[in-house]
Design an enzyme around this catalytic site. Structure first.
Site, PDB file in Angstrom:
ATOM      1  N   SER A  45       0.642  -1.053  -0.146  1.00  6.28           N
ATOM      2  CA  SER A  45       0.036   0.228   0.045  1.00  6.28           C
ATOM      3  C   SER A  45       0.913   1.450   0.465  1.00  6.28           C
ATOM      4  CB  SER A  45      -0.960  -0.459   1.218  1.00  6.28           C
ATOM      5  OG  SER A  45      -0.704  -0.853   2.525  1.00  6.28           O
ATOM      6  N   THR A  91      -3.214  -3.078   8.785  1.00  8.20           N
ATOM      7  CA  THR A  91      -3.002  -5.599   8.361  1.00  8.20           C
ATOM      8  C   THR A  91      -3.287  -5.528   9.372  1.00  8.20           C
ATOM      9  OG1 THR A  91      -1.544  -6.393   6.186  1.00  8.20           O
ATOM     10  CG2 THR A  91      -0.835  -4.990   7.822  1.00  8.20           C
ATOM     11  N   LYS A  95      -6.430  -5.924  11.986  1.00 10.38           N
ATOM     12  CA  LYS A  95      -7.746  -5.712  11.714  1.00 10.38           C
ATOM     13  C   LYS A  95      -8.603  -5.851  12.544  1.00 10.38           C
ATOM     14  CE  LYS A  95      -6.366  -6.915   6.447  1.00 10.38           C
ATOM     15  NZ  LYS A  95      -6.256  -7.739   5.533  1.00 10.38           N
ATOM     16  N   ASN A 116     -10.108  -2.673   7.854  1.00 14.93           N
ATOM     17  CA  ASN A 116      -8.797  -3.035   6.928  1.00 14.93           C
ATOM     18  C   ASN A 116      -8.338  -1.482   6.199  1.00 14.93           C
ATOM     19  OD1 ASN A 116     -10.364  -3.251   4.916  1.00 14.93           O
ATOM     20  ND2 ASN A 116      -8.533  -3.265   3.035  1.00 14.93           N
ATOM     21  N   GLY A 164     -10.079 -21.188   3.281  1.00 11.11           N
ATOM     22  CA  GLY A 164     -10.122 -20.292   3.972  1.00 11.11           C
ATOM     23  C   GLY A 164     -11.028 -19.825   4.989  1.00 11.11           C
ATOM     24  N   ALA A 168      -8.822 -12.893   4.915  1.00 12.53           N
ATOM     25  CA  ALA A 168      -9.585 -12.324   3.755  1.00 12.53           C
ATOM     26  C   ALA A 168     -10.720 -13.237   3.858  1.00 12.53           C
ATOM     27  CB  ALA A 168      -8.602 -11.786   3.164  1.00 12.53           C
ATOM     28  N   ASN A 189     -11.941 -25.304   5.678  1.00 11.69           N
ATOM     29  CA  ASN A 189     -11.264 -24.240   6.624  1.00 11.69           C
ATOM     30  C   ASN A 189     -10.370 -25.453   6.713  1.00 11.69           C
ATOM     31  OD1 ASN A 189      -9.903 -21.847   6.971  1.00 11.69           O
ATOM     32  ND2 ASN A 189     -10.520 -22.330   9.416  1.00 11.69           N
ATOM     33  N   THR A 191      -9.161 -25.553  10.111  1.00 13.74           N
ATOM     34  CA  THR A 191      -9.748 -25.891  11.930  1.00 13.74           C
ATOM     35  C   THR A 191     -11.261 -25.558  10.891  1.00 13.74           C
ATOM     36  OG1 THR A 191      -8.817 -23.283  11.822  1.00 13.74           O
ATOM     37  CG2 THR A 191      -7.923 -25.708  12.989  1.00 13.74           C
ATOM     38  N   ALA A 259      -1.753 -29.171   3.333  1.00 12.36           N
ATOM     39  CA  ALA A 259      -0.259 -28.870   3.299  1.00 12.36           C
ATOM     40  C   ALA A 259       0.245 -28.850   3.891  1.00 12.36           C
ATOM     41  CB  ALA A 259      -0.476 -27.313   2.604  1.00 12.36           C
TER      42      ALA A 259
HETATM   43  N1  LIG Z   1      -5.267  -9.917  -3.265  1.00  7.88           N
HETATM   44  C1  LIG Z   1      -5.897  -9.173  -1.446  1.00  7.88           C
HETATM   45  O1  LIG Z   1      -6.360  -7.840  -2.045  1.00  7.88           O
HETATM   46  C2  LIG Z   1      -5.864  -9.782  -0.514  1.00  7.88           C
HETATM   47  C3  LIG Z   1      -6.072  -9.116   0.557  1.00  7.88           C
HETATM   48  C4  LIG Z   1      -6.123  -9.922   2.238  1.00  7.88           C
HETATM   49  C5  LIG Z   1      -5.095 -10.860   1.867  1.00  7.88           C
HETATM   50  N2  LIG Z   1      -4.530 -11.711   0.663  1.00  7.88           N
HETATM   51  C6  LIG Z   1      -3.933 -12.592   0.708  1.00  7.88           C
HETATM   52  O2  LIG Z   1      -5.043 -13.461   1.387  1.00  7.88           O
HETATM   53  C7  LIG Z   1      -4.151 -14.524   2.494  1.00  7.88           C
HETATM   54  C8  LIG Z   1      -5.129 -14.688   3.217  1.00  7.88           C
HETATM   55  O3  LIG Z   1      -4.917 -13.558   4.518  1.00  7.88           O
HETATM   56  P1  LIG Z   1      -5.741 -13.345   5.409  1.00  7.88           P
HETATM   57  O4  LIG Z   1      -4.874 -11.939   5.944  1.00  7.88           O
HETATM   58  O5  LIG Z   1      -6.684 -13.997   5.994  1.00  7.88           O
HETATM   59  O6  LIG Z   1      -4.706 -14.510   6.601  1.00  7.88           O
HETATM   60  P2  LIG Z   1      -4.898 -15.157   8.345  1.00  7.88           P
HETATM   61  O7  LIG Z   1      -6.283 -14.872   8.582  1.00  7.88           O
HETATM   62  O8  LIG Z   1      -3.752 -14.920   8.783  1.00  7.88           O
HETATM   63  O9  LIG Z   1      -5.136 -16.209   7.737  1.00  7.88           O
HETATM   64  C9  LIG Z   1      -4.937 -17.257   7.745  1.00  7.88           C
HETATM   65  C10 LIG Z   1      -5.501 -18.762   6.592  1.00  7.88           C
HETATM   66  O10 LIG Z   1      -5.084 -19.328   5.630  1.00  7.88           O
HETATM   67  C11 LIG Z   1      -5.037 -20.988   6.627  1.00  7.88           C
HETATM   68  N3  LIG Z   1      -3.954 -21.779   6.295  1.00  7.88           N
HETATM   69  C12 LIG Z   1      -2.674 -21.411   7.295  1.00  7.88           C
HETATM   70  N4  LIG Z   1      -1.497 -22.589   6.986  1.00  7.88           N
HETATM   71  C13 LIG Z   1      -2.461 -23.249   6.381  1.00  7.88           C
HETATM   72  C14 LIG Z   1      -2.255 -24.427   6.236  1.00  7.88           C
HETATM   73  N5  LIG Z   1      -1.084 -25.303   6.053  1.00  7.88           N
HETATM   74  N6  LIG Z   1      -3.481 -25.672   5.123  1.00  7.88           N
HETATM   75  C15 LIG Z   1      -4.368 -25.017   5.637  1.00  7.88           C
HETATM   76  N7  LIG Z   1      -5.122 -23.820   5.606  1.00  7.88           N
HETATM   77  C16 LIG Z   1      -4.280 -23.214   6.105  1.00  7.88           C
HETATM   78  C17 LIG Z   1      -5.863 -20.822   8.091  1.00  7.88           C
HETATM   79  O11 LIG Z   1      -6.925 -21.857   7.929  1.00  7.88           O
HETATM   80  P3  LIG Z   1      -6.506 -22.715   9.730  1.00  7.88           P
HETATM   81  O12 LIG Z   1      -7.635 -21.259  10.188  1.00  7.88           O
HETATM   82  O13 LIG Z   1      -6.994 -23.078  10.315  1.00  7.88           O
HETATM   83  O14 LIG Z   1      -5.863 -21.081  11.013  1.00  7.88           O
HETATM   84  C18 LIG Z   1      -6.717 -19.911   7.655  1.00  7.88           C
HETATM   85  O15 LIG Z   1      -7.923 -20.036   7.191  1.00  7.88           O
HETATM   86  C19 LIG Z   1      -2.581 -14.026   2.056  1.00  7.88           C
HETATM   87  O16 LIG Z   1      -2.101 -14.993   0.893  1.00  7.88           O
HETATM   88  C20 LIG Z   1      -2.902 -12.722   2.149  1.00  7.88           C
HETATM   89  O17 LIG Z   1      -1.644 -12.289   1.430  1.00  7.88           O
HETATM   90  C21 LIG Z   1      -5.141 -10.560  -0.465  1.00  7.88           C
END
Ligand SMILES: NC(=O)c1ccc[n+]([C@@H]2O[C@H](COP(=O)([O-])OP(=O)(O)OC[C@H]3O[C@@H](n4cnc5c(N)ncnc54)[C@H](OP(=O)(O)O)[C@@H]3O)[C@@H](O)[C@H]2O)c1
Length: 376
Positions: A45, A91, A95, A116, A164, A168, A189, A191, A259
């Site tokens: 950003s 971020t 959030k 956000n 997920g 996000a 998801n 979990t 994974a």
């Molecule tokens: N394009 C955009 O503008 C934008 C905006 C926001 C985010 N994003 C991207 O979206 C992704 C998620 O962001 P977030 O902020 O939502 O992250 P977050 O709140 O940390 O959530 C992470 C998610 O990934 C899952 N996860 C983590 N490790 C895993 C594994 N080994 N196997 C399966 N699931 C796993 C978690 O599952 P559990 O709940 O089971 O831990 C949870 O659902 C990131 O890559 C981020 O860069 C993109």
């Protein structure tokens, strides 16, 4: 704001954040910021917002603020009291945590449970918004990147699988539920607990039917979906530092299959870590990718595959989906759409209109400037 007051404000802030501020660049300007744990090391950003300020020829700057968790309330207090502060973005990991520190939260952000974007009003109140879900849905159905036709005209009545349930995904779920009409939103998801929490917030609101799916059932259920969205970190670039201090990586994984990468202690240099990690995770990566390819080849041709990850621009999931002949969409459009919405609809809108900007021209310039940064 006088120069003295601004210098004091900057000095006070510098005493709380861990990245180096540049007082000479902040002084005498409107300031916007991103608050997170270490946004100075990765956030996109600052370059997007600063390109927009330059394109609009306004005297403002956007800075990253690396805020240790225990200092978040003090940082918010300084920003609230600073007349030249416009607002900005929030971020990971703040959030949700920032909500009780704000003066008000927009109803959609409240339903999502995360903010956000924050805007500072003329009378010094901080209001929280969420543009992640809006940006994510806009990228699916509207032209965000000129020349790129969006994969869908409408989401009405479709079956969508959302993988997920982090920050996000929860933002997307709220907007998807509204946009799907009499369709169905299926959330999977690793979990289950976050899905139960999300659904308890969404139940009773008008919109699509909600269903839960276990991560293991994605492989059998995905072929019944019109759209598959990855909002997990599976496929995300970079070395991940885990809460226990160990390190791992998820970039070589497809989001549609399990994974279980190796976790290795910190201490080695990056090259040694990568080599040891790849060797230890090779069998798991192979099994994940085999399952992903098998699934993508079984998906009906109509299925749209969307990964909100933007680093890398083509995740393993999207690579497999493209090879199997499916329409794909990466996270770039969502990233631009959420930033344009935060900038033009909430954080800078009133100030820029007071500065004489016509709203339509302002939105167009900001979008062009942000897309231009992405093209670099
Ligand atoms: N394009 C955009 O503008 C934008 C905006 C926001 C985010 N994003 C991207 O979206 C992704 C998620 O962001 P977030 O902020 O939502 O992250 P977050 O709140 O940390 O959530 C992470 C998610 O990934 C899952 N996860 C983590 N490790 C895993 C594994 N080994 N196997 C399966 N699931 C796993 C978690 O599952 P559990 O709940 O089971 O831990 C949870 O659902 C990131 O890559 C981020 O860069 C993109």
């Amino acid at each position: 704001m006088s120069t003295t007051a601004k210098t004091d404000w900057i000095a006070e802030l510098q005493g709380l954040v861990t990245n180096q501020l540049e007082p000479d660049r902040l002084r005498g300007r409107r300031v916007a910021a991103i608050l997170g744990d270490v946004p100075s090391t990765y956030a996109k950003s600052p370059t997007l917002w600063n390109a927009a300020f330059t394109a609009l020829e306004v005297n403002a700057i956007f800075v990253p603020l690396d805020v240790p968790a225990e200092r978040l309330p003090a940082v918010v207090k300084i920003l609230r009291g600073t007349e030249g502060f416009l607002g900005g973005s929030v971020t990971v990991p703040y959030k949700a945590r920032i909500i009780p520190l704000l003066d008000a939260v927009d109803p959609m952000a409240e339903r999502i449970g995360a903010v956000n974007a924050i805007a500072r009003t003329a009378d010094g109140r901080l209001i929280g918004y969420n543009t992640d879900g809006l940006g994510g849905v806009r990228a699916l159905t509207e032209t965000v990147v000129p020349g790129q036709t969006p994969p869908l005209r409408t989401l009405a009545d479709l079956r969508v699988l959302l993988m997920g349930c982090g920050g996000a995904a929860q933002a997307l779920a709220v907007y998807l539920q509204e946009s799907l009409g009499s369709g169905e939103l299926v959330v999977a998801n690793r979990t289950a607990e976050p899905i139960h929490q999300l659904f308890s917030r969404l139940r009773g609101t008008h919109g699509a039917r909600l269903m839960v799916l276990s991560e293991a059932d994605i492989l059998t259920q995905a072929p019944t979906m019109d759209v598959i969205i990855n909002a997990t970190v599976k496929g995300q670039a970079g070395i991940r530092r885990l809460p226990d201090g160990q390190r791992t990586c998820l970039e070589p994984y497809s989001a549609v299959a399990s994974a279980q990468p190796a976790r290795l202690p910190a201490g080695q240099d990056e090259a040694a870590f990568r080599q040891a990690w790849l060797e230890a995770s090779a069998a798991d990566i192979a099994s994940n990718q085999t399952a992903s390819i098998a699934l993508c080849t079984r998906l009906p041709r109509r299925t749209v595959c969307y990964d909100i990850i933007y680093a890398p621009l083509e995740s393993v999931f999207l690579q497999h989906a493209r090879w199997s002949g499916h329409r794909t969409l990466n996270g770039k459009g969502m990233n631009v759409a959420q930033a344009v919405a935060a900038f033009t609809e909430y954080v800078c809108r009133d100030w820029l209109i007071a500065e004489g900007w016509n709203e339509t021209d302002m939105i167009q310039r900001v979008r062009q400037a942000m897309l231009g940064e992405w093209a670099k």
